[in-house]
Design a protein around this motif. Structure first.
Motif, PDB file in Angstrom:
ATOM      1  N   SER A   1       0.790  -1.228   0.000  1.00  0.00           N
ATOM      2  CA  SER A   1       0.000   0.000   0.000  1.00  0.00           C
ATOM      3  C   SER A   1       0.828   1.288   0.000  1.00  0.00           C
ATOM      4  O   SER A   1       0.329   2.329  -0.399  1.00  0.00           O
ATOM      5  CB  SER A   1      -0.951   0.018   1.199  1.00  0.00           C
ATOM      6  N   CYS A   2       2.064   1.230   0.428  1.00  0.00           N
ATOM      7  CA  CYS A   2       2.870   2.454   0.522  1.00  0.00           C
ATOM      8  C   CYS A   2       3.519   2.795  -0.816  1.00  0.00           C
ATOM      9  O   CYS A   2       3.782   1.929  -1.634  1.00  0.00           O
ATOM     10  CB  CYS A   2       3.931   2.302   1.606  1.00  0.00           C
ATOM     11  N   ASP A   3       3.784   4.072  -0.990  1.00  0.00           N
ATOM     12  CA  ASP A   3       4.383   4.566  -2.228  1.00  0.00           C
ATOM     13  C   ASP A   3       5.867   4.887  -2.069  1.00  0.00           C
ATOM     14  O   ASP A   3       6.599   4.904  -3.055  1.00  0.00           O
ATOM     15  CB  ASP A   3       3.647   5.830  -2.698  1.00  0.00           C
ATOM     16  N   LEU A   4       6.282   5.174  -0.855  1.00  0.00           N
ATOM     17  CA  LEU A   4       7.651   5.631  -0.630  1.00  0.00           C
ATOM     18  C   LEU A   4       8.523   4.507  -0.068  1.00  0.00           C
ATOM     19  O   LEU A   4       8.163   3.886   0.932  1.00  0.00           O
ATOM     20  CB  LEU A   4       7.657   6.812   0.350  1.00  0.00           C
ATOM     21  N   PRO A   5       9.665   4.256  -0.679  1.00  0.00           N
ATOM     22  CA  PRO A   5      10.545   3.175  -0.201  1.00  0.00           C
ATOM     23  C   PRO A   5      11.094   3.445   1.207  1.00  0.00           C
ATOM     24  O   PRO A   5      11.408   2.505   1.929  1.00  0.00           O
ATOM     25  CB  PRO A   5      11.663   3.106  -1.236  1.00  0.00           C
ATOM     26  N   GLU A   6      11.178   4.721   1.606  1.00  0.00           N
ATOM     27  CA  GLU A   6      11.681   5.038   2.948  1.00  0.00           C
ATOM     28  C   GLU A   6      10.816   4.425   4.038  1.00  0.00           C
ATOM     29  O   GLU A   6      11.325   4.082   5.109  1.00  0.00           O
ATOM     30  CB  GLU A   6      11.733   6.562   3.190  1.00  0.00           C
ATOM     31  N   THR A   7       9.527   4.308   3.794  1.00  0.00           N
ATOM     32  CA  THR A   7       8.631   3.744   4.802  1.00  0.00           C
ATOM     33  C   THR A   7       9.055   2.322   5.130  1.00  0.00           C
ATOM     34  O   THR A   7       9.155   1.956   6.302  1.00  0.00           O
ATOM     35  CB  THR A   7       7.172   3.782   4.309  1.00  0.00           C
ATOM     36  N   LEU A   8       9.312   1.531   4.102  1.00  0.00           N
ATOM     37  CA  LEU A   8       9.731   0.141   4.320  1.00  0.00           C
ATOM     38  C   LEU A   8      11.127   0.067   4.930  1.00  0.00           C
ATOM     39  O   LEU A   8      11.368  -0.716   5.855  1.00  0.00           O
ATOM     40  CB  LEU A   8       9.696  -0.637   3.002  1.00  0.00           C
ATOM     41  N   SER A   9      12.043   0.870   4.424  1.00  0.00           N
ATOM     42  CA  SER A   9      13.412   0.797   4.943  1.00  0.00           C
ATOM     43  C   SER A   9      13.470   1.269   6.398  1.00  0.00           C
ATOM     44  O   SER A   9      14.191   0.687   7.215  1.00  0.00           O
ATOM     45  CB  SER A   9      14.386   1.570   4.054  1.00  0.00           C
ATOM     46  N   GLU A  10      12.702   2.295   6.745  1.00  0.00           N
ATOM     47  CA  GLU A  10      12.684   2.767   8.135  1.00  0.00           C
ATOM     48  C   GLU A  10      12.004   1.749   9.051  1.00  0.00           C
ATOM     49  O   GLU A  10      12.386   1.617  10.216  1.00  0.00           O
ATOM     50  CB  GLU A  10      12.006   4.137   8.247  1.00  0.00           C
ATOM     51  N   PHE A  11      11.020   1.039   8.540  1.00  0.00           N
ATOM     52  CA  PHE A  11      10.386  -0.026   9.333  1.00  0.00           C
ATOM     53  C   PHE A  11      11.414  -1.117   9.633  1.00  0.00           C
ATOM     54  O   PHE A  11      11.543  -1.564  10.773  1.00  0.00           O
ATOM     55  CB  PHE A  11       9.168  -0.594   8.591  1.00  0.00           C
ATOM     56  N   LYS A  12      12.144  -1.527   8.607  1.00  0.00           N
ATOM     57  CA  LYS A  12      13.192  -2.539   8.821  1.00  0.00           C
ATOM     58  C   LYS A  12      14.239  -2.026   9.807  1.00  0.00           C
ATOM     59  O   LYS A  12      14.687  -2.760  10.686  1.00  0.00           O
ATOM     60  CB  LYS A  12      13.876  -2.893   7.496  1.00  0.00           C
ATOM     61  N   ARG A  13      14.610  -0.764   9.638  1.00  0.00           N
ATOM     62  CA  ARG A  13      15.650  -0.204  10.490  1.00  0.00           C
ATOM     63  C   ARG A  13      15.202  -0.149  11.944  1.00  0.00           C
ATOM     64  O   ARG A  13      15.951  -0.518  12.846  1.00  0.00           O
ATOM     65  CB  ARG A  13      16.037   1.197  10.005  1.00  0.00           C
ATOM     66  N   VAL A  14      13.949   0.286  12.192  1.00  0.00           N
ATOM     67  CA  VAL A  14      13.463   0.412  13.560  1.00  0.00           C
ATOM     68  C   VAL A  14      13.296  -0.957  14.227  1.00  0.00           C
ATOM     69  O   VAL A  14      13.348  -1.072  15.454  1.00  0.00           O
ATOM     70  CB  VAL A  14      12.166   1.248  13.628  1.00  0.00           C
ATOM     71  N   LEU A  15      13.155  -1.986  13.420  1.00  0.00           N
ATOM     72  CA  LEU A  15      13.074  -3.351  13.966  1.00  0.00           C
ATOM     73  C   LEU A  15      14.465  -3.933  14.219  1.00  0.00           C
ATOM     74  O   LEU A  15      14.592  -5.036  14.734  1.00  0.00           O
ATOM     75  CB  LEU A  15      12.297  -4.271  13.020  1.00  0.00           C
ATOM     76  N   GLY A  16      15.509  -3.212  13.846  1.00  0.00           N
ATOM     77  CA  GLY A  16      16.869  -3.679  14.045  1.00  0.00           C
ATOM     78  C   GLY A  16      17.345  -4.618  12.964  1.00  0.00           C
ATOM     79  O   GLY A  16      18.384  -5.265  13.108  1.00  0.00           O
ATOM     80  N   LEU A  17      16.624  -4.691  11.853  1.00  0.00           N
ATOM     81  CA  LEU A  17      16.989  -5.599  10.769  1.00  0.00           C
ATOM     82  C   LEU A  17      18.121  -5.063   9.900  1.00  0.00           C
ATOM     83  O   LEU A  17      18.711  -5.814   9.122  1.00  0.00           O
ATOM     84  CB  LEU A  17      15.770  -5.901   9.895  1.00  0.00           C
ATOM     85  N   LEU A  18      18.421  -3.788  10.011  1.00  0.00           N
ATOM     86  CA  LEU A  18      19.474  -3.184   9.189  1.00  0.00           C
ATOM     87  C   LEU A  18      20.698  -2.807  10.027  1.00  0.00           C
ATOM     88  O   LEU A  18      21.542  -2.050   9.574  1.00  0.00           O
ATOM     89  CB  LEU A  18      18.940  -1.944   8.453  1.00  0.00           C
ATOM     90  N   GLY A  19      20.754  -3.309  11.234  1.00  0.00           N
ATOM     91  CA  GLY A  19      21.888  -3.021  12.106  1.00  0.00           C
ATOM     92  C   GLY A  19      21.427  -2.452  13.424  1.00  0.00           C
ATOM     93  O   GLY A  19      20.226  -2.300  13.669  1.00  0.00           O
ATOM     94  N   PRO A  20      22.377  -2.122  14.294  1.00  0.00           N
ATOM     95  CA  PRO A  20      22.033  -1.607  15.621  1.00  0.00           C
ATOM     96  C   PRO A  20      21.247  -0.294  15.521  1.00  0.00           C
ATOM     97  O   PRO A  20      21.442   0.489  14.592  1.00  0.00           O
ATOM     98  CB  PRO A  20      23.381  -1.376  16.290  1.00  0.00           C
TER      99      PRO A  20
END
Length: 189
Positions: A130-149
């Protein structure tokens, strides 16, 4: 006899002049009648074309309005799905951050809450669809700790990515030092 010829000539001249005058008047009358007839036929055709064109335009306009309304409803549905996914993602991010061991003052204030991988995947799928902006997904991954500390202010970037995704305006959460509420004074959970 001279007068008879003169009379005859005069009568011929008057007759010819009258005939020419009558011919001129008849020609002018018929020309005007033909012009009026052609104009009338032209006006009828123009009105018919105008009517046909108006019907086509009205039909196209109604179709266009219907398509716009349908598109607006689809966009509203998409926006609602997006909003729900974003709010769920924020809740999951809060739960994930609540379960992390922090260095510093927040360690004692962590509230342990359940976070289910299936729920995170479902939420991620809803965001991805549903989202249009890739930042939404990348920030979700980041806040879950999936992209590093991460640290407590990571939530600020995720909140602002969601505000941008939902067209809620400019960033408003700028307090990075106290961005994540780990506990409220007296909360012992």
């Amino acid at each position: 006899m001279g007068i008879d010829i003169l009379n005859l000539l005069w009568n011929i001249f008057i007759g010819a002049g009258s005939g020419a005058g009558i011919t001129f008047l008849l020609r002018a009358y018929f020309n005007e009648k033909i012009k009026n007839s052609v104009k009338h036929e032209y006006d009828i055709r123009i009105e018919s074309y105008k009517s046909e064109l108006k019907n086509v335009i009205d039909k196209d306009l109604e179709s266009y309005k219907s398509n716009i309304k349908e598109l607006e409803l689809k966009n509203l549905d998409k926006w609602r799905i997006k909003r729900e996914a974003c709010l769920e993602a924020l809740n999951l991010a809060d739960s994930a951050m609540s379960n992390m061991d922090w260095n510093g003052d927040m360690k004692n204030g962590i509230v342990k809450s359940e976070i289910d991988t299936i729920n995170v995947r479902n939420c991620y799928n809803q965001l991805a669809c549903s989202c249009d902006l890739p930042e939404t997904l990348s920030e979700f991954k980041r806040v879950l700790g999936l992209l590093g500390p991460i640290n407590g202010d990571t939530i600020v970037d995720f909140r602002n990515a969601i505000r941008k995704e939902l067209n809620f305006g400019e960033e408003i959460d700028v307090d990075r030092e106290k961005a994540f509420i780990g506990r409220i004074h007296g909360d012992v959970r």
